[in-house]
Design a protein around this motif. Structure first.
Motif, PDB file in Angstrom:
ATOM      1  N   LEU A 200       0.814  -1.222   0.000  1.00 50.75           N
ATOM      2  CA  LEU A 200       0.000   0.000   0.000  1.00 50.75           C
ATOM      3  C   LEU A 200       0.849   1.274   0.000  1.00 50.75           C
ATOM      4  CD1 LEU A 200      -2.624  -1.106   2.661  1.00 50.75           C
ATOM      5  CD2 LEU A 200      -3.044  -0.785   0.223  1.00 50.75           C
ATOM      6  N   GLY A 201       2.165   1.115  -0.113  1.00 44.27           N
ATOM      7  CA  GLY A 201       3.013   2.294   0.008  1.00 44.27           C
ATOM      8  C   GLY A 201       3.069   2.807   1.434  1.00 44.27           C
ATOM      9  N   GLY A 202       2.770   1.911   2.400  1.00 40.18           N
ATOM     10  CA  GLY A 202       2.714   2.304   3.800  1.00 40.18           C
ATOM     11  C   GLY A 202       1.378   2.944   4.141  1.00 40.18           C
ATOM     12  N   VAL A 203       0.990   2.821   5.405  1.00 39.24           N
ATOM     13  CA  VAL A 203      -0.233   3.456   5.900  1.00 39.24           C
ATOM     14  C   VAL A 203       0.104   4.118   7.224  1.00 39.24           C
ATOM     15  CG1 VAL A 203      -2.618   3.136   6.629  1.00 39.24           C
ATOM     16  CG2 VAL A 203      -1.678   1.691   4.824  1.00 39.24           C
ATOM     17  N   GLY A 204      -0.121   5.443   7.300  1.00 43.29           N
ATOM     18  CA  GLY A 204       0.289   6.137   8.505  1.00 43.29           C
ATOM     19  C   GLY A 204       1.766   5.916   8.747  1.00 43.29           C
ATOM     20  N   ASP A 205       2.112   5.591   9.985  1.00 43.24           N
ATOM     21  CA  ASP A 205       3.514   5.315  10.312  1.00 43.24           C
ATOM     22  C   ASP A 205       3.747   3.816  10.423  1.00 43.24           C
ATOM     23  OD1 ASP A 205       6.176   5.869  10.891  1.00 43.24           O
ATOM     24  OD2 ASP A 205       5.817   5.991  13.047  1.00 43.24           O
ATOM     25  N   SER A 206       3.195   3.051   9.472  1.00 43.60           N
ATOM     26  CA  SER A 206       3.367   1.598   9.525  1.00 43.60           C
ATOM     27  C   SER A 206       4.837   1.199   9.438  1.00 43.60           C
ATOM     28  CB  SER A 206       2.560   0.923   8.414  1.00 43.60           C
ATOM     29  OG  SER A 206       2.923   1.420   7.138  1.00 43.60           O
ATOM     30  N   ARG A 374      -4.939  10.038   0.598  1.00 48.91           N
ATOM     31  CA  ARG A 374      -6.044   9.442   1.329  1.00 48.91           C
ATOM     32  C   ARG A 374      -6.749  10.462   2.213  1.00 48.91           C
ATOM     33  NH1 ARG A 374      -1.607   5.010   2.525  1.00 48.91           N
ATOM     34  NH2 ARG A 374      -2.033   3.539   0.819  1.00 48.91           N
ATOM     35  N   ASN A 375      -8.028  10.198   2.447  1.00 49.70           N
ATOM     36  CA  ASN A 375      -8.779  11.006   3.401  1.00 49.70           C
ATOM     37  C   ASN A 375      -8.493  10.584   4.835  1.00 49.70           C
ATOM     38  OD1 ASN A 375     -10.174  12.545   1.398  1.00 49.70           O
ATOM     39  ND2 ASN A 375     -11.483  10.788   1.017  1.00 49.70           N
ATOM     40  N   GLN A 376      -8.249   9.292   5.025  1.00 48.64           N
ATOM     41  CA  GLN A 376      -7.830   8.763   6.324  1.00 48.64           C
ATOM     42  C   GLN A 376      -6.632   7.862   6.110  1.00 48.64           C
ATOM     43  OE1 GLN A 376     -12.010   7.445   7.569  1.00 48.64           O
ATOM     44  NE2 GLN A 376     -11.127   8.021   9.533  1.00 48.64           N
ATOM     45  N   ASN A 377      -5.616   8.039   6.957  1.00 50.57           N
ATOM     46  CA  ASN A 377      -4.357   7.315   6.797  1.00 50.57           C
ATOM     47  C   ASN A 377      -3.837   7.044   8.208  1.00 50.57           C
ATOM     48  OD1 ASN A 377      -2.304   6.287   5.048  1.00 50.57           O
ATOM     49  ND2 ASN A 377      -1.008   8.032   5.572  1.00 50.57           N
ATOM     50  N   TRP A 378      -4.281   5.921   8.782  1.00 51.06           N
ATOM     51  CA  TRP A 378      -4.150   5.742  10.225  1.00 51.06           C
ATOM     52  C   TRP A 378      -3.613   4.362  10.574  1.00 51.06           C
ATOM     53  CZ3 TRP A 378      -7.284   2.351  13.222  1.00 51.06           C
ATOM     54  CH2 TRP A 378      -7.180   2.510  14.610  1.00 51.06           C
ATOM     55  N   THR A 379      -2.680   4.336  11.523  1.00 53.14           N
ATOM     56  CA  THR A 379      -2.145   3.090  12.042  1.00 53.14           C
ATOM     57  C   THR A 379      -2.193   3.132  13.563  1.00 53.14           C
ATOM     58  OG1 THR A 379      -0.633   2.871  10.169  1.00 53.14           O
ATOM     59  CG2 THR A 379      -0.156   1.550  12.091  1.00 53.14           C
ATOM     60  N   GLY A 380      -2.583   2.025  14.186  1.00 51.96           N
ATOM     61  CA  GLY A 380      -2.644   1.965  15.644  1.00 51.96           C
ATOM     62  C   GLY A 380      -2.147   0.634  16.142  1.00 51.96           C
ATOM     63  N   SER A 381      -1.847   0.566  17.452  1.00 50.90           N
ATOM     64  CA  SER A 381      -1.400  -0.689  18.041  1.00 50.90           C
ATOM     65  C   SER A 381      -1.806  -0.726  19.499  1.00 50.90           C
ATOM     66  CB  SER A 381       0.121  -0.846  17.910  1.00 50.90           C
ATOM     67  OG  SER A 381       0.784   0.145  18.689  1.00 50.90           O
ATOM     68  N   GLY A 382      -1.804  -1.920  20.059  1.00 56.20           N
ATOM     69  CA  GLY A 382      -2.150  -2.094  21.465  1.00 56.20           C
ATOM     70  C   GLY A 382      -2.896  -3.392  21.679  1.00 56.20           C
ATOM     71  N   ARG A 383      -3.153  -3.727  22.947  1.00 57.00           N
ATOM     72  CA  ARG A 383      -3.860  -4.961  23.259  1.00 57.00           C
ATOM     73  C   ARG A 383      -5.296  -4.941  22.756  1.00 57.00           C
ATOM     74  NH1 ARG A 383      -1.777  -6.445  29.422  1.00 57.00           N
ATOM     75  NH2 ARG A 383       0.433  -6.642  28.870  1.00 57.00           N
ATOM     76  N   TRP A 384      -5.868  -3.754  22.631  1.00 52.23           N
ATOM     77  CA  TRP A 384      -7.249  -3.645  22.163  1.00 52.23           C
ATOM     78  C   TRP A 384      -7.421  -4.219  20.760  1.00 52.23           C
ATOM     79  CZ3 TRP A 384      -7.910  -0.846  17.742  1.00 52.23           C
ATOM     80  CH2 TRP A 384      -6.882   0.027  17.396  1.00 52.23           C
TER      81      TRP A 384
END
Length: 427
Positions: A200-206, A374-384
Protein backbone atom coordinates in the motif's frame (compact mmCIF):
# COMPACT_ATOMS: atom_id res chain seq x y z
CA UNK A 1 -37.00 -17.06 -13.69
CA UNK A 2 -33.88 -14.89 -13.36
CA UNK A 3 -30.87 -16.75 -11.95
CA UNK A 4 -27.92 -15.14 -10.19
CA UNK A 5 -25.00 -17.49 -9.49
CA UNK A 6 -22.29 -16.59 -7.00
CA UNK A 7 -18.99 -18.39 -7.63
CA UNK A 8 -17.22 -18.89 -4.33
CA UNK A 9 -18.27 -19.14 -0.68
CA UNK A 10 -15.52 -17.22 1.06
CA UNK A 11 -15.85 -13.82 2.69
CA UNK A 12 -16.99 -12.17 -0.54
CA UNK A 13 -19.17 -15.01 -1.75
CA UNK A 14 -21.24 -15.39 1.42
CA UNK A 15 -21.62 -11.60 1.70
CA UNK A 16 -22.83 -11.39 -1.90
CA UNK A 17 -25.19 -14.36 -1.61
CA UNK A 18 -26.90 -13.21 1.58
CA UNK A 19 -27.28 -9.63 0.36
CA UNK A 20 -28.63 -10.78 -3.00
CA UNK A 21 -31.19 -13.00 -1.27
CA UNK A 22 -32.18 -10.21 1.10
CA UNK A 23 -32.39 -7.53 -1.58
CA UNK A 24 -33.84 -9.22 -4.66
CA UNK A 25 -37.34 -10.51 -5.24
CA UNK A 26 -38.14 -14.10 -4.25
CA UNK A 27 -38.77 -14.68 -7.97
CA UNK A 28 -35.01 -14.37 -8.50
CA UNK A 29 -33.12 -17.62 -8.00
CA UNK A 30 -29.87 -17.17 -6.04
CA UNK A 31 -27.31 -20.00 -6.20
CA UNK A 32 -23.79 -20.49 -4.90
CA UNK A 33 -21.13 -22.76 -6.41
CA UNK A 34 -18.04 -23.33 -4.30
CA UNK A 35 -14.98 -25.54 -4.46
CA UNK A 36 -15.66 -27.47 -1.26
CA UNK A 37 -18.41 -27.71 1.32
CA UNK A 38 -17.04 -25.29 3.93
CA UNK A 39 -16.79 -21.63 4.77
CA UNK A 40 -13.43 -20.72 6.33
CA UNK A 41 -12.92 -17.39 8.08
CA UNK A 42 -9.40 -16.94 6.73
CA UNK A 43 -8.37 -14.13 9.14
CA UNK A 44 -8.54 -16.68 11.98
CA UNK A 45 -6.10 -19.10 10.34
CA UNK A 46 -3.02 -17.69 12.13
CA UNK A 47 -4.66 -18.64 15.44
CA UNK A 48 -5.02 -22.21 14.17
CA UNK A 49 -1.31 -22.25 13.33
CA UNK A 50 -0.46 -21.65 17.00
CA UNK A 51 -3.19 -23.77 18.56
CA UNK A 52 -5.44 -21.07 20.03
CA UNK A 53 -8.17 -22.13 17.59
CA UNK A 54 -9.03 -25.54 16.18
CA UNK A 55 -10.02 -26.26 12.62
CA UNK A 56 -13.66 -26.70 13.63
CA UNK A 57 -13.70 -23.28 15.26
CA UNK A 58 -12.79 -21.39 12.07
CA UNK A 59 -14.54 -23.49 9.40
CA UNK A 60 -18.11 -24.74 9.14
CA UNK A 61 -20.32 -26.52 6.59
CA UNK A 62 -21.99 -23.81 4.52
CA UNK A 63 -24.55 -25.79 2.49
CA UNK A 64 -27.13 -26.25 5.29
CA UNK A 65 -26.93 -22.53 6.11
CA UNK A 66 -27.58 -21.52 2.49
CA UNK A 67 -30.43 -24.01 2.33
CA UNK A 68 -32.12 -22.38 5.34
CA UNK A 69 -32.04 -19.06 3.52
CA UNK A 70 -33.41 -20.29 0.19
CA UNK A 71 -30.05 -20.25 -1.57
CA UNK A 72 -29.14 -23.27 -3.70
CA UNK A 73 -25.62 -24.63 -3.15
CA UNK A 74 -23.20 -26.87 -5.03
CA UNK A 75 -19.78 -27.72 -3.57
CA UNK A 76 -18.17 -29.30 -6.62
CA UNK A 77 -16.62 -26.09 -7.99
CA UNK A 78 -16.59 -24.61 -11.48
CA UNK A 79 -14.70 -26.42 -14.21
CA UNK A 80 -15.54 -24.17 -17.18
CA UNK A 81 -17.24 -20.83 -17.88
CA UNK A 82 -18.94 -20.20 -21.22
CA UNK A 83 -19.68 -16.46 -21.05
CA UNK A 84 -21.25 -16.33 -24.51
CA UNK A 85 -23.86 -18.94 -23.61
CA UNK A 86 -23.98 -17.76 -19.96
CA UNK A 87 -23.40 -21.30 -18.80
CA UNK A 88 -21.18 -23.00 -16.21
CA UNK A 89 -19.85 -26.55 -16.25
CA UNK A 90 -19.39 -27.74 -12.69
CA UNK A 91 -16.93 -30.16 -11.16
CA UNK A 92 -19.60 -32.85 -10.88
CA UNK A 93 -20.26 -32.65 -14.65
CA UNK A 94 -23.57 -30.80 -14.38
CA UNK A 95 -24.25 -27.50 -16.10
CA UNK A 96 -25.95 -24.35 -14.85
CA UNK A 97 -27.18 -21.36 -16.82
CA UNK A 98 -27.14 -17.86 -15.36
CA UNK A 99 -28.47 -14.40 -16.07
CA UNK A 100 -25.87 -12.81 -13.79
CA UNK A 101 -22.62 -14.32 -12.51
CA UNK A 102 -20.84 -12.90 -9.46
CA UNK A 103 -17.25 -14.19 -9.30
CA UNK A 104 -15.84 -14.37 -5.76
CA UNK A 105 -13.50 -17.30 -6.29
CA UNK A 106 -10.52 -15.88 -4.45
CA UNK A 107 -7.00 -16.73 -5.63
CA UNK A 108 -5.00 -19.66 -6.83
CA UNK A 109 -1.94 -19.86 -4.60
CA UNK A 110 1.06 -19.65 -6.92
CA UNK A 111 3.62 -21.58 -4.85
CA UNK A 112 4.91 -23.19 -8.05
CA UNK A 113 6.62 -19.93 -9.00
CA UNK A 114 9.37 -20.61 -6.43
CA UNK A 115 10.92 -24.11 -6.36
CA UNK A 116 10.48 -25.79 -3.01
CA UNK A 117 7.74 -23.43 -1.79
CA UNK A 118 4.42 -24.51 -0.30
CA UNK A 119 3.11 -27.05 2.20
CA UNK A 120 1.94 -29.63 -0.35
CA UNK A 121 5.00 -30.15 -2.53
CA UNK A 122 7.61 -27.99 -0.86
CA UNK A 123 9.36 -27.18 2.38
CA UNK A 124 7.49 -24.10 3.61
CA UNK A 125 4.32 -23.55 5.61
CA UNK A 126 1.31 -21.36 4.80
CA UNK A 127 -1.75 -19.95 6.59
CA UNK A 128 -3.73 -19.17 3.43
CA UNK A 129 -6.21 -22.03 3.98
CA UNK A 130 -7.43 -23.74 7.13
CA UNK A 131 -5.77 -27.01 6.11
CA UNK A 132 -2.50 -25.17 5.57
CA UNK A 133 -2.88 -23.66 9.05
CA UNK A 134 -3.41 -27.11 10.58
CA UNK A 135 -0.19 -28.26 8.93
CA UNK A 136 1.58 -25.10 10.11
CA UNK A 137 0.53 -25.94 13.67
CA UNK A 138 2.17 -29.35 13.33
CA UNK A 139 5.35 -27.64 12.14
CA UNK A 140 5.17 -25.24 15.10
CA UNK A 141 4.92 -28.18 17.52
CA UNK A 142 8.00 -29.72 15.88
CA UNK A 143 9.86 -26.43 16.31
CA UNK A 144 9.08 -26.46 20.02
CA UNK A 145 10.65 -29.91 20.26
CA UNK A 146 13.64 -28.97 18.08
CA UNK A 147 14.26 -25.20 18.27
CA UNK A 148 16.27 -23.51 15.54
CA UNK A 149 16.19 -20.69 12.96
CA UNK A 150 12.84 -19.50 11.58
CA UNK A 151 12.22 -17.60 8.35
CA UNK A 152 8.93 -15.78 7.73
CA UNK A 153 7.85 -13.57 4.87
CA UNK A 154 6.38 -13.38 1.39
CA UNK A 155 7.36 -14.49 -2.08
CA UNK A 156 7.87 -12.20 -5.12
CA UNK A 157 4.58 -10.82 -6.41
CA UNK A 158 2.73 -11.33 -3.12
CA UNK A 159 -0.05 -8.88 -2.33
CA UNK A 160 -1.20 -10.02 1.13
CA UNK A 161 1.38 -9.11 3.78
CA UNK A 162 -0.63 -8.56 6.97
CA UNK A 163 -0.81 -12.28 7.86
CA UNK A 164 2.97 -12.60 7.57
CA UNK A 165 3.49 -9.80 10.10
CA UNK A 166 0.81 -11.31 12.30
CA UNK A 167 2.43 -14.74 12.13
CA UNK A 168 6.00 -13.63 12.86
CA UNK A 169 5.11 -11.52 15.90
CA UNK A 170 2.66 -14.10 17.24
CA UNK A 171 5.35 -16.75 16.84
CA UNK A 172 7.84 -14.58 18.71
CA UNK A 173 5.32 -14.16 21.55
CA UNK A 174 4.61 -17.89 21.74
CA UNK A 175 8.34 -18.68 21.92
CA UNK A 176 8.91 -16.12 24.69
CA UNK A 177 5.95 -17.53 26.61
CA UNK A 178 7.60 -20.95 26.49
CA UNK A 179 11.02 -19.48 27.38
CA UNK A 180 12.80 -20.82 24.29
CA UNK A 181 12.97 -17.56 22.28
CA UNK A 182 16.74 -17.41 22.87
CA UNK A 183 17.12 -20.64 20.87
CA UNK A 184 15.17 -19.46 17.81
CA UNK A 185 16.68 -16.73 15.58
CA UNK A 186 13.92 -15.15 13.46
CA UNK A 187 14.37 -13.36 10.11
CA UNK A 188 11.60 -11.69 8.11
CA UNK A 189 12.23 -11.83 4.34
CA UNK A 190 9.97 -9.72 2.13
CA UNK A 191 9.76 -8.31 -1.41
CA UNK A 192 8.49 -5.03 0.08
CA UNK A 193 10.86 -2.07 -0.36
CA UNK A 194 10.60 -1.41 3.37
CA UNK A 195 9.00 -2.99 6.43
CA UNK A 196 5.35 -1.94 6.76
CA UNK A 197 4.86 -1.18 3.06
CA UNK A 198 2.04 -3.77 2.96
CA UNK A 199 1.57 -3.38 -0.79
CA UNK A 200 0.00 0.00 0.00
CA UNK A 201 3.01 2.29 0.01
CA UNK A 202 2.71 2.30 3.80
CA UNK A 203 -0.23 3.46 5.90
CA UNK A 204 0.29 6.14 8.50
CA UNK A 205 3.51 5.32 10.31
CA UNK A 206 3.37 1.60 9.53
CA UNK A 207 7.06 1.64 8.59
CA UNK A 208 8.15 3.15 11.89
CA UNK A 209 5.77 0.97 13.89
CA UNK A 210 6.92 -2.30 12.32
CA UNK A 211 10.59 -1.40 12.56
CA UNK A 212 10.06 -0.60 16.25
CA UNK A 213 8.27 -3.92 16.84
CA UNK A 214 10.94 -5.91 15.06
CA UNK A 215 13.79 -4.19 16.91
CA UNK A 216 11.99 -4.53 20.24
CA UNK A 217 11.52 -8.27 19.72
CA UNK A 218 14.87 -9.05 18.12
CA UNK A 219 13.56 -9.92 14.66
CA UNK A 220 15.94 -9.30 11.77
CA UNK A 221 14.57 -8.33 8.36
CA UNK A 222 15.57 -8.27 4.70
CA UNK A 223 13.66 -6.08 2.23
CA UNK A 224 13.70 -6.04 -1.59
CA UNK A 225 14.22 -9.80 -1.31
CA UNK A 226 13.44 -12.06 -4.25
CA UNK A 227 13.24 -15.62 -2.95
CA UNK A 228 14.49 -18.02 -5.63
CA UNK A 229 14.43 -21.48 -4.03
CA UNK A 230 13.85 -23.52 -0.87
CA UNK A 231 15.52 -26.77 0.05
CA UNK A 232 14.50 -28.87 3.04
CA UNK A 233 16.51 -26.66 5.40
CA UNK A 234 17.67 -23.56 3.50
CA UNK A 235 16.22 -20.57 1.63
CA UNK A 236 18.00 -18.86 -1.27
CA UNK A 237 17.16 -15.30 -2.26
CA UNK A 238 18.51 -12.31 -4.15
CA UNK A 239 18.52 -8.85 -2.59
CA UNK A 240 17.89 -5.98 -5.03
CA UNK A 241 18.89 -2.34 -4.97
CA UNK A 242 16.33 0.42 -5.51
CA UNK A 243 17.11 0.48 -9.24
CA UNK A 244 16.39 -3.25 -9.51
CA UNK A 245 20.02 -4.32 -9.82
CA UNK A 246 21.26 -7.21 -7.71
CA UNK A 247 23.02 -6.54 -4.44
CA UNK A 248 23.93 -10.21 -4.17
CA UNK A 249 22.53 -13.60 -3.28
CA UNK A 250 22.11 -15.05 0.19
CA UNK A 251 21.23 -18.36 1.78
CA UNK A 252 19.76 -18.79 5.25
CA UNK A 253 19.04 -22.02 7.14
CA UNK A 254 15.70 -22.75 8.78
CA UNK A 255 13.95 -25.27 10.98
CA UNK A 256 10.60 -23.70 10.09
CA UNK A 257 9.69 -21.36 7.22
CA UNK A 258 6.30 -19.70 6.61
CA UNK A 259 5.95 -17.72 3.37
CA UNK A 260 2.89 -16.21 1.73
CA UNK A 261 2.73 -16.78 -2.04
CA UNK A 262 1.82 -14.62 -4.99
CA UNK A 263 -1.78 -15.01 -6.17
CA UNK A 264 -3.23 -15.88 -9.56
CA UNK A 265 -6.79 -16.23 -10.80
CA UNK A 266 -8.55 -19.56 -10.33
CA UNK A 267 -8.14 -21.82 -13.41
CA UNK A 268 -11.77 -21.75 -14.64
CA UNK A 269 -11.82 -17.96 -14.49
CA UNK A 270 -8.31 -17.44 -15.87
CA UNK A 271 -8.97 -19.52 -18.99
CA UNK A 272 -11.56 -16.96 -20.19
CA UNK A 273 -8.99 -14.62 -21.70
CA UNK A 274 -11.38 -11.76 -22.53
CA UNK A 275 -12.51 -11.73 -18.91
CA UNK A 276 -9.10 -11.51 -17.25
CA UNK A 277 -5.66 -9.93 -17.25
CA UNK A 278 -2.59 -12.16 -17.87
CA UNK A 279 -2.52 -13.24 -14.21
CA UNK A 280 -6.11 -14.45 -14.38
CA UNK A 281 -7.69 -11.62 -12.37
CA UNK A 282 -11.06 -10.30 -13.55
CA UNK A 283 -10.98 -6.89 -15.25
CA UNK A 284 -13.89 -4.77 -13.98
CA UNK A 285 -15.19 -1.23 -14.40
CA UNK A 286 -15.94 1.16 -11.53
CA UNK A 287 -19.22 -0.67 -10.90
CA UNK A 288 -17.46 -4.08 -10.40
CA UNK A 289 -18.83 -5.24 -13.75
CA UNK A 290 -16.74 -7.16 -16.26
CA UNK A 291 -15.34 -4.98 -19.02
CA UNK A 292 -16.05 -7.70 -21.60
CA UNK A 293 -19.28 -9.26 -20.25
CA UNK A 294 -21.68 -6.84 -18.49
CA UNK A 295 -23.69 -9.65 -16.92
CA UNK A 296 -20.58 -10.81 -15.01
CA UNK A 297 -19.44 -9.08 -11.82
CA UNK A 298 -16.48 -9.80 -9.56
CA UNK A 299 -15.45 -9.02 -5.98
CA UNK A 300 -12.51 -9.76 -3.73
CA UNK A 301 -9.06 -11.17 -4.40
CA UNK A 302 -10.07 -12.34 -7.90
CA UNK A 303 -10.42 -8.71 -9.08
CA UNK A 304 -7.63 -7.07 -11.08
CA UNK A 305 -6.26 -4.06 -9.19
CA UNK A 306 -3.01 -2.48 -10.35
CA UNK A 307 -0.09 -2.22 -7.89
CA UNK A 308 -0.01 1.11 -6.11
CA UNK A 309 3.57 1.78 -7.17
CA UNK A 310 6.49 0.14 -8.96
CA UNK A 311 8.93 -1.58 -6.61
CA UNK A 312 12.29 -3.30 -7.22
CA UNK A 313 10.70 -6.70 -6.47
CA UNK A 314 7.08 -6.77 -7.66
CA UNK A 315 4.36 -6.61 -4.99
CA UNK A 316 0.60 -6.51 -5.50
CA UNK A 317 -2.18 -4.48 -3.90
CA UNK A 318 -4.14 -6.24 -1.12
CA UNK A 319 -7.91 -6.66 -0.99
CA UNK A 320 -9.06 -6.54 2.62
CA UNK A 321 -12.45 -7.41 4.12
CA UNK A 322 -13.72 -3.82 4.23
CA UNK A 323 -13.03 -3.43 0.52
CA UNK A 324 -14.58 -6.79 -0.33
CA UNK A 325 -17.82 -6.04 1.52
CA UNK A 326 -18.09 -2.70 -0.27
CA UNK A 327 -17.56 -4.47 -3.60
CA UNK A 328 -20.33 -7.00 -2.94
CA UNK A 329 -22.77 -4.30 -1.80
CA UNK A 330 -22.12 -2.34 -4.99
CA UNK A 331 -22.64 -5.48 -7.08
CA UNK A 332 -25.99 -6.26 -5.42
CA UNK A 333 -27.19 -2.68 -5.91
CA UNK A 334 -26.20 -2.75 -9.59
CA UNK A 335 -27.85 -6.12 -10.29
CA UNK A 336 -31.03 -4.85 -8.61
CA UNK A 337 -30.93 -1.68 -10.71
CA UNK A 338 -30.45 -3.67 -13.93
CA UNK A 339 -33.39 -5.94 -13.11
CA UNK A 340 -35.49 -2.80 -12.62
CA UNK A 341 -34.35 -1.42 -16.00
CA UNK A 342 -32.27 1.29 -14.36
CA UNK A 343 -28.62 2.19 -14.85
CA UNK A 344 -25.97 0.52 -12.70
CA UNK A 345 -24.42 3.40 -10.73
CA UNK A 346 -23.18 1.95 -7.42
CA UNK A 347 -19.43 2.07 -6.79
CA UNK A 348 -17.43 0.45 -3.97
CA UNK A 349 -15.42 2.57 -1.55
CA UNK A 350 -12.19 0.54 -2.11
CA UNK A 351 -10.73 1.27 1.31
CA UNK A 352 -8.39 -0.97 3.31
CA UNK A 353 -8.73 -2.11 6.91
CA UNK A 354 -6.43 -4.73 8.41
CA UNK A 355 -5.90 -6.13 11.89
CA UNK A 356 -2.91 -8.21 12.88
CA UNK A 357 -3.02 -10.02 16.23
CA UNK A 358 0.45 -10.38 17.75
CA UNK A 359 -0.02 -12.57 20.78
CA UNK A 360 -0.47 -10.13 23.66
CA UNK A 361 -0.80 -7.05 21.46
CA UNK A 362 -1.62 -6.16 17.84
CA UNK A 363 -1.47 -3.67 15.01
CA UNK A 364 -4.13 -2.24 12.71
CA UNK A 365 -4.26 0.17 9.80
CA UNK A 366 -7.01 2.01 7.94
CA UNK A 367 -6.53 3.55 4.47
CA UNK A 368 -9.49 5.52 3.02
CA UNK A 369 -9.28 5.18 0.08
CA UNK A 370 -6.70 2.46 -0.41
CA UNK A 371 -4.67 4.38 -2.99
CA UNK A 372 -2.96 7.61 -1.84
CA UNK A 373 -3.59 10.47 -1.38
CA UNK A 374 -6.04 9.44 1.33
CA UNK A 375 -8.78 11.01 3.40
CA UNK A 376 -7.83 8.76 6.32
CA UNK A 377 -4.36 7.32 6.80
CA UNK A 378 -4.15 5.74 10.22
CA UNK A 379 -2.15 3.09 12.04
CA UNK A 380 -2.64 1.97 15.64
CA UNK A 381 -1.40 -0.69 18.04
CA UNK A 382 -2.15 -2.09 21.46
CA UNK A 383 -3.86 -4.96 23.26
CA UNK A 384 -7.25 -3.65 22.16
CA UNK A 385 -6.43 -4.82 18.60
CA UNK A 386 -6.58 -8.44 19.75
CA UNK A 387 -10.08 -7.93 21.13
CA UNK A 388 -11.11 -6.05 18.00
CA UNK A 389 -10.08 -9.03 15.89
CA UNK A 390 -11.95 -11.41 18.19
CA UNK A 391 -14.96 -9.15 17.61
CA UNK A 392 -14.55 -9.42 13.84
CA UNK A 393 -14.45 -13.20 14.08
CA UNK A 394 -17.51 -13.32 16.35
CA UNK A 395 -19.63 -10.95 14.27
CA UNK A 396 -18.70 -12.47 10.93
CA UNK A 397 -19.60 -15.98 12.06
CA UNK A 398 -22.86 -14.53 13.40
CA UNK A 399 -23.45 -13.02 9.96
CA UNK A 400 -22.81 -16.36 8.25
CA UNK A 401 -24.87 -18.48 10.64
CA UNK A 402 -27.85 -16.10 10.48
CA UNK A 403 -27.60 -15.24 6.79
CA UNK A 404 -27.60 -11.46 7.22
CA UNK A 405 -26.16 -8.86 4.85
CA UNK A 406 -24.79 -6.75 7.69
CA UNK A 407 -21.50 -5.00 6.71
CA UNK A 408 -19.41 -6.46 9.53
CA UNK A 409 -16.11 -4.81 8.64
CA UNK A 410 -17.60 -1.34 8.55
CA UNK A 411 -19.55 -1.88 11.79
CA UNK A 412 -16.75 -3.39 13.86
CA UNK A 413 -14.12 -1.19 12.22
CA UNK A 414 -15.84 1.97 13.39
CA UNK A 415 -16.16 0.54 16.92
CA UNK A 416 -12.50 -0.40 16.76
CA UNK A 417 -11.47 3.17 15.94
CA UNK A 418 -13.54 4.44 18.85
CA UNK A 419 -11.90 1.87 21.14
CA UNK A 420 -8.44 2.96 20.01
CA UNK A 421 -9.11 6.46 21.28
CA UNK A 422 -10.10 5.19 24.72
CA UNK A 423 -7.50 2.51 25.42
CA UNK A 424 -3.79 3.12 26.12
CA UNK A 425 -1.27 1.79 23.63
CA UNK A 426 0.11 -0.88 25.90
CA UNK A 427 2.34 -3.47 24.28
Amino acid sequence: MTTVIVAGAGLGGVSAAFELRETLSKEVNVEVVNEGEEFNFVPSNPWVAFGSRTRDQVALPIGPIFDKHDIDFNGSGIKHIDPEARRLTLGDGSQKSYDFLVICTGPKLAFEQVPGAGPENGYTQSICTVDHAVKAHQAFEQLLENPGPVLVGALPGASCFGPAYEYVLSLEYELRKRKIRDRVPITFITPEPYIGHMGLGGVGDSKGLMEHKFREHGIKWVCNAKVTEFSNNEASFDVLNEDGSSRGSQQLPFHLAMFLPAFKGSPAVAEVTELCNPKGFVKVDKHQRSVAYPEIYAAGVCVAIAPIEETPVPVGAPKTGLMIESMTSAIVANIKATLEDEAATAEPTLSALCLADMGNTGMTFLAVPQNPPRNQNWTGSGRWVHWAKVGFEKYFFHKVRHGTSEPVYEKVGMRMMGLSRLKPKDD
